[in-house]
Design a protein around this motif. Structure first.
Motif, PDB file in Angstrom:
ATOM      1  N   ARG A 160      -7.519  -8.089   9.947  1.00  0.00           N
ATOM      2  CA  ARG A 160      -8.133  -9.081   9.058  1.00  0.00           C
ATOM      3  C   ARG A 160      -8.510 -10.303   9.870  1.00  0.00           C
ATOM      4  N   ASN A 161      -9.495 -11.024   9.374  1.00  0.00           N
ATOM      5  CA  ASN A 161      -9.972 -12.195  10.091  1.00  0.00           C
ATOM      6  C   ASN A 161      -9.049 -13.387   9.829  1.00  0.00           C
ATOM      7  N   ASP A 162      -7.788 -13.238  10.227  1.00  0.00           N
ATOM      8  CA  ASP A 162      -6.796 -14.309  10.054  1.00  0.00           C
ATOM      9  C   ASP A 162      -6.525 -14.940  11.411  1.00  0.00           C
ATOM     10  N   PRO A 163      -6.592 -16.263  11.515  1.00  0.00           N
ATOM     11  CA  PRO A 163      -6.240 -16.865  12.808  1.00  0.00           C
ATOM     12  C   PRO A 163      -4.754 -16.627  13.100  1.00  0.00           C
ATOM     13  N   PRO A 164      -4.415 -16.319  14.357  1.00  0.00           N
ATOM     14  CA  PRO A 164      -3.014 -16.045  14.668  1.00  0.00           C
ATOM     15  C   PRO A 164      -2.130 -17.283  14.508  1.00  0.00           C
ATOM     16  N   ASP A 165      -0.980 -17.084  13.887  1.00  0.00           N
ATOM     17  CA  ASP A 165       0.075 -18.112  13.886  1.00  0.00           C
ATOM     18  C   ASP A 165       1.409 -17.370  13.828  1.00  0.00           C
ATOM     19  N   ALA A 166       2.487 -18.073  13.517  1.00  0.00           N
ATOM     20  CA  ALA A 166       3.805 -17.432  13.607  1.00  0.00           C
ATOM     21  C   ALA A 166       3.952 -16.259  12.646  1.00  0.00           C
ATOM     22  N   SER A 167       3.197 -16.272  11.533  1.00  0.00           N
ATOM     23  CA  SER A 167       3.362 -15.161  10.593  1.00  0.00           C
ATOM     24  C   SER A 167       2.069 -14.384  10.340  1.00  0.00           C
ATOM     25  N   HIS A 168       0.976 -14.718  11.061  1.00  0.00           N
ATOM     26  CA  HIS A 168      -0.282 -13.978  10.889  1.00  0.00           C
ATOM     27  C   HIS A 168      -0.800 -13.486  12.229  1.00  0.00           C
ATOM     28  N   SER A 169      -1.405 -12.321  12.178  1.00  0.00           N
ATOM     29  CA  SER A 169      -2.056 -11.778  13.367  1.00  0.00           C
ATOM     30  C   SER A 169      -3.311 -11.052  12.885  1.00  0.00           C
ATOM     31  N   PRO A 170      -4.430 -11.176  13.603  1.00  0.00           N
ATOM     32  CA  PRO A 170      -5.645 -10.479  13.154  1.00  0.00           C
ATOM     33  C   PRO A 170      -5.471  -8.957  13.178  1.00  0.00           C
ATOM     34  N   MET A 171      -4.456  -8.489  13.877  1.00  0.00           N
ATOM     35  CA  MET A 171      -4.137  -7.060  13.878  1.00  0.00           C
ATOM     36  C   MET A 171      -2.684  -6.943  13.453  1.00  0.00           C
ATOM     37  N   PHE A 172      -2.414  -6.114  12.496  1.00  0.00           N
ATOM     38  CA  PHE A 172      -1.019  -5.904  12.093  1.00  0.00           C
ATOM     39  C   PHE A 172      -0.846  -4.481  11.568  1.00  0.00           C
ATOM     40  N   HIS A 173       0.300  -4.179  11.015  1.00  0.00           N
ATOM     41  CA  HIS A 173       0.595  -2.785  10.645  1.00  0.00           C
ATOM     42  C   HIS A 173       1.051  -2.677   9.195  1.00  0.00           C
ATOM     43  N   GLN A 174       0.628  -1.594   8.570  1.00  0.00           N
ATOM     44  CA  GLN A 174       1.064  -1.348   7.195  1.00  0.00           C
ATOM     45  C   GLN A 174       1.598   0.063   7.060  1.00  0.00           C
ATOM     46  N   ILE A 175       2.390   0.246   6.020  1.00  0.00           N
ATOM     47  CA  ILE A 175       2.751   1.606   5.622  1.00  0.00           C
ATOM     48  C   ILE A 175       2.407   1.744   4.154  1.00  0.00           C
ATOM     49  N   GLU A 176       1.584   2.699   3.890  1.00  0.00           N
ATOM     50  CA  GLU A 176       1.088   2.966   2.553  1.00  0.00           C
ATOM     51  C   GLU A 176       1.864   4.155   2.006  1.00  0.00           C
ATOM     52  N   GLY A 177       2.021   4.212   0.705  1.00  0.00           N
ATOM     53  CA  GLY A 177       2.633   5.400   0.106  1.00  0.00           C
ATOM     54  C   GLY A 177       1.850   5.809  -1.123  1.00  0.00           C
ATOM     55  N   LEU A 178       1.835   7.098  -1.395  1.00  0.00           N
ATOM     56  CA  LEU A 178       1.112   7.576  -2.577  1.00  0.00           C
ATOM     57  C   LEU A 178       1.805   8.838  -3.095  1.00  0.00           C
ATOM     58  N   ALA A 179       2.098   8.825  -4.402  1.00  0.00           N
ATOM     59  CA  ALA A 179       2.660  10.029  -5.036  1.00  0.00           C
ATOM     60  C   ALA A 179       1.802  10.351  -6.251  1.00  0.00           C
ATOM     61  N   VAL A 180       1.281  11.539  -6.309  1.00  0.00           N
ATOM     62  CA  VAL A 180       0.465  11.937  -7.466  1.00  0.00           C
ATOM     63  C   VAL A 180       0.979  13.274  -7.981  1.00  0.00           C
ATOM     64  N   ASP A 181       1.137  13.347  -9.290  1.00  0.00           N
ATOM     65  CA  ASP A 181       1.633  14.593  -9.892  1.00  0.00           C
ATOM     66  C   ASP A 181       1.360  14.486 -11.395  1.00  0.00           C
ATOM     67  N   THR A 182       1.806  15.445 -12.166  1.00  0.00           N
ATOM     68  CA  THR A 182       1.706  15.251 -13.611  1.00  0.00           C
ATOM     69  C   THR A 182       2.918  14.432 -14.025  1.00  0.00           C
ATOM     70  N   ASN A 183       2.729  13.518 -14.952  1.00  0.00           N
ATOM     71  CA  ASN A 183       3.846  12.729 -15.494  1.00  0.00           C
ATOM     72  C   ASN A 183       4.584  11.819 -14.526  1.00  0.00           C
ATOM     73  N   ILE A 184       3.896  11.287 -13.544  1.00  0.00           N
ATOM     74  CA  ILE A 184       4.551  10.264 -12.705  1.00  0.00           C
ATOM     75  C   ILE A 184       4.533   8.954 -13.495  1.00  0.00           C
ATOM     76  N   THR A 185       5.697   8.297 -13.518  1.00  0.00           N
ATOM     77  CA  THR A 185       5.798   7.066 -14.317  1.00  0.00           C
ATOM     78  C   THR A 185       6.186   5.871 -13.456  1.00  0.00           C
ATOM     79  N   PHE A 186       6.140   4.711 -14.067  1.00  0.00           N
ATOM     80  CA  PHE A 186       6.579   3.499 -13.367  1.00  0.00           C
ATOM     81  C   PHE A 186       8.063   3.597 -13.008  1.00  0.00           C
ATOM     82  N   GLY A 187       8.798   4.354 -13.795  1.00  0.00           N
ATOM     83  CA  GLY A 187      10.222   4.578 -13.495  1.00  0.00           C
ATOM     84  C   GLY A 187      10.393   5.303 -12.164  1.00  0.00           C
ATOM     85  N   ASP A 188       9.494   6.261 -11.896  1.00  0.00           N
ATOM     86  CA  ASP A 188       9.556   6.976 -10.604  1.00  0.00           C
ATOM     87  C   ASP A 188       9.298   6.010  -9.458  1.00  0.00           C
ATOM     88  N   LEU A 189       8.298   5.135  -9.678  1.00  0.00           N
ATOM     89  CA  LEU A 189       7.977   4.137  -8.647  1.00  0.00           C
ATOM     90  C   LEU A 189       9.206   3.265  -8.352  1.00  0.00           C
TER      91      LEU A 189
END
Ligand code: DAH
Length: 373
Positions: free
Chosen positions: A220-249
């Motif tokens: 992202r076009n964020d200027p670097p500082d102690a808590s921002h970096s223009p390059m960083f890392h994420q972990i995404e998760g996705l669960a899809v099925d029949t009847n997945i609910t907010f309770g499962d999340l």
């Protein structure tokens, strides 16, 4: 130095004495040979045809010997000759063997010494953190998926329900690849601003049910500082099925946080907004540094800003509009439901290791990195 005497007395006793004297000189000179040049001088002194010791005993002892002593003297001279040859040979052997030995000892390697220890690298703290998070989800049966870091507008925004010109796009300061004005908007390339586009790519590839995590690099076009970096890392998760609910999340993420930060942490959800989830939430974990009290002794707890809670990820139920984009592959929003979440891996690493500046992760300073070996 020994010189060959003339023989006047040819009695056995006198010959014996002369022979003994000669042999002891031979022995002494032979054992004094210590170098190549010594050896040559020694050999020539005793063997040289012209005036060598052997020639001299021939001339001074054998030739003038009276007739009746000739045979005897001849025999002694022959014996001496072979003795001289042996001594010269032995000196030569001794020389070469000491030369070999000294070469060997100069070249000698002590195979019992420890080898040269090349430092092996340490796993980078961010990668280590991502691996830990991934393994928590692997244990729940999730697979790992990935996608390109240079993404197009369609996957990064449109298919995630950010319509063109939607203001939610502004929350992700995007770095676009230049010179694409002529391309249709959905084809324009950019550096992905989150790992969420891989949700769409994976759903295009695999039919439901689906449970995946997606670790990766984002920009992202964020200027670097102690808590921002223009390059960083994420972990995404996705669960899809029949009847997945907010309770499962909630159950899944609560379990994951306990596995990551310890069984005593609590989770807390509060409403939020993301275009691709409905409803959306931000999840907080109780601060595992101060135990939720907001204080460390008499000092305020900095990581949770004294609140006792740390915001750790965004999540929600997959918006039916997102499923519309992959309906052709079995994701009919009337039949399936799902939850998704995304968290910053660098932030988790910062909290886990008590690092006070995100920049340390990307400066490549070995003194910093080797602490994680
Ligand atoms: N992609 C979001 C971001 O980068 C994080 C996120 C929020 C991902 C909610 C999700 C989600 O999958 O459901 O800010």
């Amino acid at each position: 130095m020994y010189t060959v005497p003339k023989l006047t007395d040819y009695s056995a006793k006198a010959i014996d004495a002369a022979v003994r004297e000669l042999l002891s000189a031979l022995e002494q000179e032979g054992s004094a040979v210590g170098s190549e040049s010594d050896y040559k001088a020694f050999r020539d002194r005793w063997m040289a045809r012209k005036n060598g010791v052997l020639t001299q005993i021939n001339d001074l002892w054998l030739k003038p010997a009276p007739k009746d002593a000739k045979k005897d003297v001849g025999q002694r001279v022959n014996e001496l000759k072979s003795k001289v040859e042996q001594t010269i040979d032995a000196a030569e052997k001794r020389l070469t063997s000491t030369a070999v030995k000294s070469k060997l000892s100069a070249d000698h390697i002590d195979i019992t010494l420890p080898g040269i220890c090349r430092p092996i690298g340490a796993e980078h703290p961010v990668i280590k953190t991502m691996n830990e998070i991934v393994s928590v989800f692997r244990n729940l049966g999730y697979s790992v998926s990935d996608g390109p870091e240079v993404e197009n507008d369609y996957y990064n925004f449109e298919a995630l329900n950010f319509p063109p010109n939607h203001p939610a796009r502004d929350t992700q300061d995007t770095l676009f690849i230049s010179g694409q004005d002529r391309e249709a908007q959905r084809d324009r390339l950019l550096l992905r601003t989150h790992t969420s586009p891989v949700q769409i790519r994976t759903m295009e590839r695999l039919k439901p049910p689906l449970r995946i995590v997606i670790p990766g690099k984002v920009h992202r076009n964020d200027p670097p500082d102690a808590s921002h970096s223009p390059m960083f890392h994420q972990i995404e998760g996705l669960a899809v099925d029949t009847n997945i609910t907010f309770g499962d999340l909630k159950g899944t993420l609560d379990h994951a946080m306990k596995a990551l930060f310890g069984s005593s942490v609590k989770t807390h959800f509060r409403p939020s907004f993301f275009p691709f989830t409905e409803p959306s939430a931000e999840m907080m974990v109780s601060c595992f540094i101060c135990g939720g009290s907001g204080k460390r002794g008499s000092e305020p707890c900095r990581p949770c800003k004294t609140t006792g809670w740390i915001e750790i990820l965004g999540c929600g139920m997959v918006d039916p509009n997102v499923f519309e984009f992959v309906k052709h592959n079995g994701y009919d929003p009337k039949k399936v439901s799902g939850f998704a979440f995304g968290m910053g891996a660098d932030r988790v690493a910062i909290l886990k290791y008590g690092v006070d500046d995100i920049q340390y992760f990307f400066q490549g300073d070995v003194r910093f990195l080797k602490q994680f070996g």
